[in-house]
Write an enzyme that holds these catalytic residues in place. Structure first.
Site, PDB file in Angstrom:
ATOM      1  N   ASP A  38       0.838  -1.199   0.000  1.00 22.39           N
ATOM      2  CA  ASP A  38       0.000   0.000   0.000  1.00 22.39           C
ATOM      3  C   ASP A  38       0.874   1.250   0.000  1.00 22.39           C
ATOM      4  OD1 ASP A  38      -2.296   1.482   0.039  1.00 22.39           O
ATOM      5  OD2 ASP A  38      -2.719   1.186   2.162  1.00 22.39           O
ATOM      6  N   ASN A  86     -10.791  -2.396  -6.522  1.00 22.44           N
ATOM      7  CA  ASN A  86      -9.907  -1.445  -7.219  1.00 22.44           C
ATOM      8  C   ASN A  86     -10.406  -1.038  -8.614  1.00 22.44           C
ATOM      9  OD1 ASN A  86      -6.795  -2.710  -5.775  1.00 22.44           O
ATOM     10  ND2 ASN A  86      -8.044  -0.953  -5.162  1.00 22.44           N
TER      11      ASN A  86
HETATM   12  C1  FPP Z   1      -1.374   0.343  -3.457  1.00 22.99           C
HETATM   13  O1  FPP Z   1      -1.056   1.699  -3.520  1.00 22.99           O
HETATM   14  C2  FPP Z   1      -0.931  -0.371  -4.615  1.00 22.99           C
HETATM   15  C3  FPP Z   1      -1.730  -0.882  -5.594  1.00 22.99           C
HETATM   16  C4  FPP Z   1      -3.188  -0.822  -5.595  1.00 22.99           C
HETATM   17  C5  FPP Z   1      -1.171  -1.570  -6.745  1.00 22.99           C
HETATM   18  C6  FPP Z   1      -0.064  -2.536  -6.482  1.00 22.99           C
HETATM   19  C7  FPP Z   1       0.854  -2.480  -7.600  1.00 22.99           C
HETATM   20  C8  FPP Z   1       2.183  -2.490  -7.503  1.00 22.99           C
HETATM   21  C9  FPP Z   1       2.931  -2.647  -6.250  1.00 22.99           C
HETATM   22  C10 FPP Z   1       2.930  -2.313  -8.756  1.00 22.99           C
HETATM   23  C11 FPP Z   1       3.659  -3.534  -9.163  1.00 22.99           C
HETATM   24  C12 FPP Z   1       2.880  -4.759  -9.116  1.00 22.99           C
HETATM   25  C13 FPP Z   1       2.965  -5.735 -10.054  1.00 22.99           C
HETATM   26  C14 FPP Z   1       2.261  -7.013  -9.822  1.00 22.99           C
HETATM   27  C15 FPP Z   1       3.740  -5.589 -11.281  1.00 22.99           C
HETATM   28  P1  FPP Z   1      -2.231   2.763  -3.576  1.00 22.99           P
HETATM   29  O2  FPP Z   1      -2.388   3.175  -4.993  1.00 22.99           O
HETATM   30  O3  FPP Z   1      -3.447   2.213  -2.923  1.00 22.99           O
HETATM   31  O4  FPP Z   1      -1.603   3.903  -2.732  1.00 22.99           O
HETATM   32  P2  FPP Z   1      -2.371   5.006  -1.872  1.00 22.99           P
HETATM   33  O5  FPP Z   1      -3.102   4.267  -0.780  1.00 22.99           O
HETATM   34  O6  FPP Z   1      -1.271   5.848  -1.343  1.00 22.99           O
HETATM   35  O7  FPP Z   1      -3.288   5.730  -2.797  1.00 22.99           O
END
Ligand code: FPP
Length: 261
Positions: A38, A86
């Site tokens: 996250d 998501n």
């Molecule tokens: C959470 O950060 C992350 C995600 C929803 C996506 C996860 C993806 C990656 C770690 C990129 C690489 C993954 C792969 C499988 C290639 P958020 O966007 O919820 O962050 P925030 O809470 O700060 O908005």
């Protein structure tokens, strides 16, 4: 799972002041570590960048986490990449994530071959764009005979719908007369989840400070130890991983029983 101690020591040389490989007991490494990755968006926003840059930076942390898990000799690593909720994000962000999943997986295939990593996916892949789904199926196929660590990526995953799906499978089998309701026990139920055959996580690590499960592995986390770090996912490194393992090893896991004398 065994590990190569020389490669491990080399990988963890150059330690920061507060943590080193010698701070963990290599005979008590968790078998399965799971991650709620996250904070990509906040990482980017705190630098005045577009959220997409946070996801791109998150790929580097994920690669390092896979390597750290292999070096430590884990049996399984699982990571929550995209939840069933998501899809509500802006279409542009969803498209970027789906594209990133496909390109990253393709790019990292040599790593999975080199490290003998077996891929799994948790979630309903049918709803994914064709490009992403095809790359995932190719990844599954190409690593199916690998015998090293299992790397399970949760994509379009929601724990409640996983549990409902398992219940529906079992009910359908019972309705067809293939199964008696008395035969349904915890083991059979587990075998009907996406995680079938993977041991339950020993340790769950969540980045960016949030204290919630977000519909992740509700059944499988029943006795799992939690470690929450304030670091955003792109700042997560092998050293924070070691801090989490050190914390895990300081816990007294009783599984509902009393402390062994
Ligand atoms: C959470 O950060 C992350 C995600 C929803 C996506 C996860 C993806 C990656 C770690 C990129 C690489 C993954 C792969 C499988 C290639 P958020 O966007 O919820 O962050 P925030 O809470 O700060 O908005």
């Amino acid at each position: 799972m065994t590990f190569d101690e020389t490669a491990l020591r080399e990988y963890f040389s150059d330690a920061p002041d507060d943590i080193a490989l010698d701070d963990v007991d290599l005979t008590r490494i968790p078998r399965h570590v799971s991650f709620i990755m996250d904070g990509n968006g906040r990482w980017a926003q705190s630098r005045g960048l577009d959220r997409s840059k946070g996801h791109i930076a998150g790929v580097d942390s994920l690669r390092e986490t896979v390597t750290t898990s292999v070096r430590l000799g884990l049996d399984a690593l699982s990571c929550y990449a995209f939840s069933t909720e998501n899809w509500k994000r802006p279409q542009r962000e969803v498209n970027l994530l789906m594209h990133l999943f496909a390109t990253t997986l393709m790019k990292e295939m040599p790593l999975f071959h080199q490290e003998n990593v077996r891929l799994r996916f948790l979630g309903d892949l049918e709803a994914l764009p064709k490009e992403t789904r095809e790359v995932f199926f190719r990844g599954l196929d190409e690593t199916s005979d690998h015998t090293g660590m299992t790397f399970a990526l949760a994509v379009n995953y929601g724990s409640r719908s996983e549990i409902v799906r398992a219940a529906r499978n079992l009910a359908a089998n019972a309705a067809m007369g293939n199964l008696s309701p008395d035969e349904i026990d915890e083991e059979l139920f587990s075998a009907n989840l996406y995680t079938a055959g993977i041991p339950d996580p020993d340790l769950l690590i969540r980045t960016s400070g949030e204290m919630r499960l977000s519909n992740y592995l509700l059944w499988q986390l029943a006795y799992t130890e939690f470690y929450v770090t304030d670091l955003y996912w792109p700042d997560f490194s092998r050293w924070e991983f070691l801090r989490a393992v050190r914390s895990y090893q300081s816990r007294d896991r009783r599984f509902g029983g009393v402390k062994a004398k």
